[in-house]
Design a protein around this motif. Structure first.
Motif, mmCIF file in Angstrom:
data_model
loop_
_atom_site.group_PDB
_atom_site.id
_atom_site.type_symbol
_atom_site.label_atom_id
_atom_site.label_comp_id
_atom_site.label_asym_id
_atom_site.label_seq_id
_atom_site.Cartn_x
_atom_site.Cartn_y
_atom_site.Cartn_z
ATOM 1 N N LYS B 40 0.903 -1.358 -0.202
ATOM 2 C CA LYS B 40 0.086 0.065 -0.119
ATOM 3 C C LYS B 40 0.934 1.255 -0.161
ATOM 4 O O LYS B 40 0.667 1.982 -0.794
ATOM 5 C CB LYS B 40 -0.850 -0.015 1.441
ATOM 6 C CG LYS B 40 -2.025 -1.229 1.296
ATOM 7 C CD LYS B 40 -2.865 -1.072 2.551
ATOM 8 C CE LYS B 40 -2.179 -1.128 3.858
ATOM 9 N NZ LYS B 40 -1.247 -2.315 3.920
ATOM 10 N N SER B 41 1.773 1.271 0.962
ATOM 11 C CA SER B 41 2.677 2.634 0.744
ATOM 12 C C SER B 41 3.621 2.659 -0.168
ATOM 13 O O SER B 41 3.941 3.571 -0.777
ATOM 14 C CB SER B 41 3.879 2.368 2.245
ATOM 15 O OG SER B 41 2.747 2.835 3.497
ATOM 16 N N THR B 42 3.971 1.613 -0.860
ATOM 17 C CA THR B 42 4.685 1.379 -2.042
ATOM 18 C C THR B 42 3.981 2.050 -3.144
ATOM 19 O O THR B 42 4.381 2.992 -3.999
ATOM 20 C CB THR B 42 5.103 -0.166 -2.696
ATOM 21 O OG1 THR B 42 5.734 -0.775 -1.386
ATOM 22 C CG2 THR B 42 5.878 -0.090 -3.889
ATOM 23 N N PHE B 84 1.747 11.309 4.713
ATOM 24 C CA PHE B 84 2.760 10.056 4.730
ATOM 25 C C PHE B 84 2.367 9.244 5.928
ATOM 26 O O PHE B 84 1.904 9.876 7.146
ATOM 27 C CB PHE B 84 4.267 10.793 5.272
ATOM 28 C CG PHE B 84 5.087 11.102 4.152
ATOM 29 C CD1 PHE B 84 4.507 11.882 3.086
ATOM 30 C CD2 PHE B 84 6.332 10.781 3.901
ATOM 31 C CE1 PHE B 84 5.361 12.287 2.001
ATOM 32 C CE2 PHE B 84 7.187 11.430 2.681
ATOM 33 C CZ PHE B 84 6.654 12.001 1.917
ATOM 34 N N GLN B 85 2.460 7.998 5.819
ATOM 35 C CA GLN B 85 2.343 7.211 7.002
ATOM 36 C C GLN B 85 3.137 7.405 8.254
ATOM 37 O O GLN B 85 2.804 7.487 9.058
ATOM 38 C CB GLN B 85 2.591 5.579 6.681
ATOM 39 C CG GLN B 85 2.276 4.675 7.514
ATOM 40 C CD GLN B 85 2.550 3.208 7.138
ATOM 41 O OE1 GLN B 85 2.818 2.921 5.898
ATOM 42 N NE2 GLN B 85 2.153 2.294 8.045
ATOM 43 N N TYR B 86 4.185 7.787 7.701
ATOM 44 C CA TYR B 86 5.409 8.125 8.778
ATOM 45 C C TYR B 86 5.994 9.593 8.474
ATOM 46 O O TYR B 86 7.111 9.676 7.798
ATOM 47 C CB TYR B 86 6.571 7.216 8.954
ATOM 48 C CG TYR B 86 6.119 5.820 9.144
ATOM 49 C CD1 TYR B 86 5.517 5.538 10.588
ATOM 50 C CD2 TYR B 86 6.160 4.700 8.197
ATOM 51 C CE1 TYR B 86 4.957 3.985 10.794
ATOM 52 C CE2 TYR B 86 5.674 3.474 8.498
ATOM 53 C CZ TYR B 86 4.982 3.110 9.800
ATOM 54 O OH TYR B 86 4.646 2.060 10.034
ATOM 55 N N LEU B 169 -3.943 9.406 1.043
ATOM 56 C CA LEU B 169 -3.783 9.490 2.550
ATOM 57 C C LEU B 169 -3.387 8.206 3.176
ATOM 58 O O LEU B 169 -4.033 7.235 2.964
ATOM 59 C CB LEU B 169 -5.011 9.757 3.517
ATOM 60 C CG LEU B 169 -5.617 11.041 2.921
ATOM 61 C CD1 LEU B 169 -6.794 11.462 3.522
ATOM 62 C CD2 LEU B 169 -4.821 12.256 3.000
ATOM 63 N N ASP B 170 -1.799 8.043 3.668
ATOM 64 C CA ASP B 170 -1.392 6.674 3.845
ATOM 65 C C ASP B 170 -1.576 6.544 5.259
ATOM 66 O O ASP B 170 -0.599 7.038 6.085
ATOM 67 C CB ASP B 170 -0.048 6.452 3.463
ATOM 68 C CG ASP B 170 0.675 5.232 3.605
ATOM 69 O OD1 ASP B 170 -0.096 4.321 3.928
ATOM 70 O OD2 ASP B 170 1.734 4.957 3.363
ATOM 71 N N GLU B 171 -2.545 5.731 5.741
ATOM 72 C CA GLU B 171 -3.057 5.575 7.419
ATOM 73 C C GLU B 171 -2.887 6.637 8.105
ATOM 74 O O GLU B 171 -2.044 6.644 9.156
ATOM 75 C CB GLU B 171 -1.591 4.514 7.664
ATOM 76 C CG GLU B 171 -1.978 3.221 6.993
ATOM 77 C CD GLU B 171 -1.377 2.159 7.842
ATOM 78 O OE1 GLU B 171 -1.136 2.180 9.082
ATOM 79 O OE2 GLU B 171 -1.080 0.912 7.113
ATOM 80 N N THR B 172 -3.286 7.676 7.565
ATOM 81 C CA THR B 172 -3.638 8.981 8.394
ATOM 82 C C THR B 172 -4.271 8.792 9.826
ATOM 83 O O THR B 172 -4.300 9.559 10.450
ATOM 84 C CB THR B 172 -4.031 10.170 7.515
ATOM 85 O OG1 THR B 172 -3.366 10.178 6.218
ATOM 86 C CG2 THR B 172 -4.254 11.403 8.068
#
Ligand code: ATP
Ligand code: MG
Lengths: 426, 251
Positions: B40-42, B84-86, B169-172
């Motif tokens: 997913k983040s990729t 970003f997720q992080y 939105l990555d795991e916001t």
């Protein structure tokens, strides 16, 4: 082979006005020259000159400067105008103006009879260097700035120094003597121009008990100037010395900063930012001697090397046998902006006491890729992102400067310098 | 808005995405769910142009541009935003400064004049109010020392300011307490309109109660293995991912 001293020898023989100098000074010059001559110029086999070569400097047909004309037109921007600081202007190593000094502060040029109260001329520095001997051999104007005891000097003392002409060997010799319970803010601004000039200066600073000296050095020499900066500081009990050095120029800049913490609770804090690129070489050699118990030192040196820039850090902390309960922290961090950038770093601890707290660390790395990507993902161009990151890294060194004039001046100068560094990357 | 075709991408020569097809229409919210490590983040990183990832096959079209041909910064300026997720801590770079630089880079790219200090300030104050963030955050360095939840709020704050056309939105929602989740969802919902699209990556159905998706996709093993409506998210919450994998294998 050691670099040749031939050009220096003929410069020494042809010093202008050498016949008119006071006898003690001529004797001191001759003695110093003899010592320098018998040792020779430093080179890579000397422990402290492994990474810094003086071959190019030795090739210059240097000569001691003529007596300066009276006016000074310093190029580049001044940090302080006359009403915001006590300005002492220098050219080619000699003081120029008759300045008006605040109460408790005096300035003299040593001449005539053998000077009184001039132990500083014979004191052993924290670390001796041949370049100090060479300075003493050529210095014909030995100056002393004195701050009396119990004096808080309100405005900064601004030493604005220019090099002019070509093939000049400037040999500034200044002793600063700060009495007990006093405070001095010293801003040392080097603006070298002309071509193939060398500034081989020697500053010695004595700080009396419970006094505070903040010493900012802005090195803004142009690319045709070399700087050998010898600074030797003795700090008495409960006193504090702060050194902040910003290398924004020079082809070669070599700093030898030696500090002796000579009384209990003496403290020194040294920070620097150096930004070499385009064949520039910046070398910081520091030595802190913890000679007494409960003394404290900290060093933070941040370097950014751009295209064809070379940085060197060699910081040594020496703790004498009975210097218990001291703290010493040393950090040297470097960012290489490209493949053709290099840094050599060597933090050293030499400890002969057992109850001490010492830390040291050195890093050499690239800009953080993740941070770079983060900024770009917000729409910032690559160069802007690089510049912001580098600026953040350098700002860490000057963010705490309380004088707004100085802070803002530095911020501007460093921003435009970094702009230059980053724009040369592909 | 966004058309992804047969997208393959690797990290350090390890294939991660193995043929993604996905189309987002203007004004739609698509959710992507899927097990840890599924890519997913990729996918989010590839969309934003993270140089860590190498695209080995496929194409991405974004508002008529060939996205893979654009630099990271141009993607952002053209209206793509990745939360970003992080989120990255950047000591030494001031939060407000970054926002202003980002906003002006985008405006310049789109032929608009830069905002003056006053316009910028009123805009940011309005956004901070929505995000229930104290103005102290403006003076701080980007994400430096922020708590996990504060970092996520800061991402959404940036999105508010930049008003992207497509927000990823990555795991916001991860790491947010219940109140913060509502604030963040509200920050997203305020931006929803017929033009703006969202790709919402999440592990939790909970977020999708607040941000109602039009479509839900399951990413597993570098492929989209199932797509459906918001009911799919509920089913995943109840049953996990295993049944899909076996279903995918069976078909
Ligand atoms: N340098 C690498 N070499 C090989 N594999 C890598 C590398 N970097 C990441 N990966 C792998 O890529 C896969 C996909 O990672 P990604 O971050 O896209 O997962 P994700 O779906 O976002 O997971 P999560 O839900 O935990 O955030 C993971 O299995 C990860 O281990
Ligand atoms: Mg992820």
């Amino acid at each position: 082979m050691r670099p040749s001293m031939e050009h220096l020898a003929s410069a020494f023989a042809q010093r202008p006005d050498s016949a008119n100098l006071p006898e003690w000074l001529t004797m001191m010059q001759n003695d110093s020259w003899k010592r320098a001559r018998s040792h020779g110029l430093p080179w890579r086999k000397d422990e402290h000159w492994k990474y810094t070569s003086l071959y190019n400097l030795a090739k210059l047909e240097l000569r001691a400067p003529e007596t300066p004309a009276s006016d000074l037109t310093v190029r580049g921007s001044r940090v302080y105008q006359n009403d915001h600081a006590t300005v002492i202007e220098w050219r080619n190593g000699r003081p120029l103006t008759s300045m008006s000094l605040p109460g408790g502060v005096s300035f003299r040029t040593l001449g005539g009879d053998v000077p009184s109260n001039s132990d500083f001329l014979t004191n052993e520095p924290a670390r001796h260097s041949v370049m100090q001997d060479i300075n003493q051999a050529f210095a014909d104007t030995v100056c002393e700035l004195t701050v009396a005891a119990n004096t808080r000097v309100e405005l900064p003392v601004y030493l604005l120094q220019e090099l002019q002409g070509n093939n000049v060997l400037a040999s500034q010799r200044l002793h600063i003597n700060v009495g007990d319970n006093s405070e001095l803010d010293l801003v040392d601004h080097l603006v070298g121009s002309g071509s193939d000039n060398v500034n081989n200066r020697h500053l010695s600073i004595f700080i009396g008990a419970n006094s505070h000296v903040r010493h900012t050095l802005i090195q803004q020499d142009d690319l045709a100037t070399s700087l050998i900066n010898n600074v030797d500081v003795a700090v008495s009990r409960d006193a504090n010395y702060v050194s902040q050095v910003f290398d924004l120029g020079a082809r070669l800049a070599r700093h030898d900063l030696g500090i002796s913490l000579n009384g209990e609770n003496a403290h020194c804090s040294m920070v620097a930012a150096y930004l070499p690129h385009d064949e520039q070489h910046v070398d910081h050699h520091t030595l802190v001697k913890h000679n007494k118990p409960n003394t404290h030192s900290e060093q933070r040196y941040n370097g950014v090397a751009g295209f064809k820039g070379h940085g060197v850090f060699n910081g040594k902390v020496l703790v004498q046998p009975d210097a218990q309960k001291i703290t010493a922290a040393q950090s040297n961090q470097n960012i290489l902006l490209c493949d053709q950038a290099a840094v050599d770093t060597k933090p050293e601890l030499e400890i002969y006491a057992d109850d001490v707290k010492c830390s040291h660390g050195a890093t050499v790395g690239q800009l953080d890729e993740t941070a770079l990507f983060y900024l770009q993902s917000r729409g910032l161009g690559k160069h802007q992102a690089q510049q912001l990151l580098v600026q953040g890294f350098v700002r860490d060194i000057y963010a705490n400067i309380r004088c707004k004039t100085l802070h803002d001046w530095l911020d501007k100068a460093i921003t435009s310098k970094l702009d230059e560094l980053v724009s040369k990357l592909q | 808005m966004l058309t992804i075709k047969n997208l393959h991408a690797s990290v350090d020569d390890t294939p991660i995405l193995k043929g993604i097809d996905l189309a987002l229409e203007p004004g739609k919210v698509h959710a992507i769910m899927g097990p840890n490590g599924s890519g997913k983040s990729t996918l989010a990183g590839v969309l934003a142009g993270n140089p860590r990832y190498e695209v080995t096959d496929g194409s991405i079209e974004f508002l008529g541009h060939d996205l893979l041909d654009m630099s990271t910064e141009d993607r952002a300026r053209a209206g793509l935003f990745l939360a970003f997720q992080y989120p990255v801590e950047i000591p030494g770079v001031n939060n407000a400064y970054l926002l202003k630089a980002a906003l002006n880079a985008k405006r310049t790219y789109n032929g608009e004049p830069e905002l003056d200090a006053f316009e910028f300030l009123s805009k940011i104050k309005a956004s901070m109010k929505i995000m229930e963030m104290s103005e102290d955050f403006l003076k701080r360095d980007v994400n430096a020392g922020f708590s996990g939840g504060e970092k996520k709020r800061n991402e959404v704050l940036q999105m508010q300011m930049l008003e992207p056309k497509l927000a990823v939105l990555d795991e916001t929602d991860s790491g947010l307490d219940i109140d913060a989740l509502k604030v963040v969802a509200e920050g997203v919902n305020r931006l929803r309109d017929e033009e703006r699209s969202f790709l919402v990556i999440t592990h939790y159905q909970r977020l999708l109660d607040h941000i109602i998706p039009d479509h839900v996709h399951v990413l597993a093993g570098g492929r989209i293995v199932k797509s459906g409506t918001r009911e799919l998210a509920l089913e995943l919450e109840a049953r996990g991912y295993d049944w899909i994998s076996s279903e995918a294998v069976a078909s």
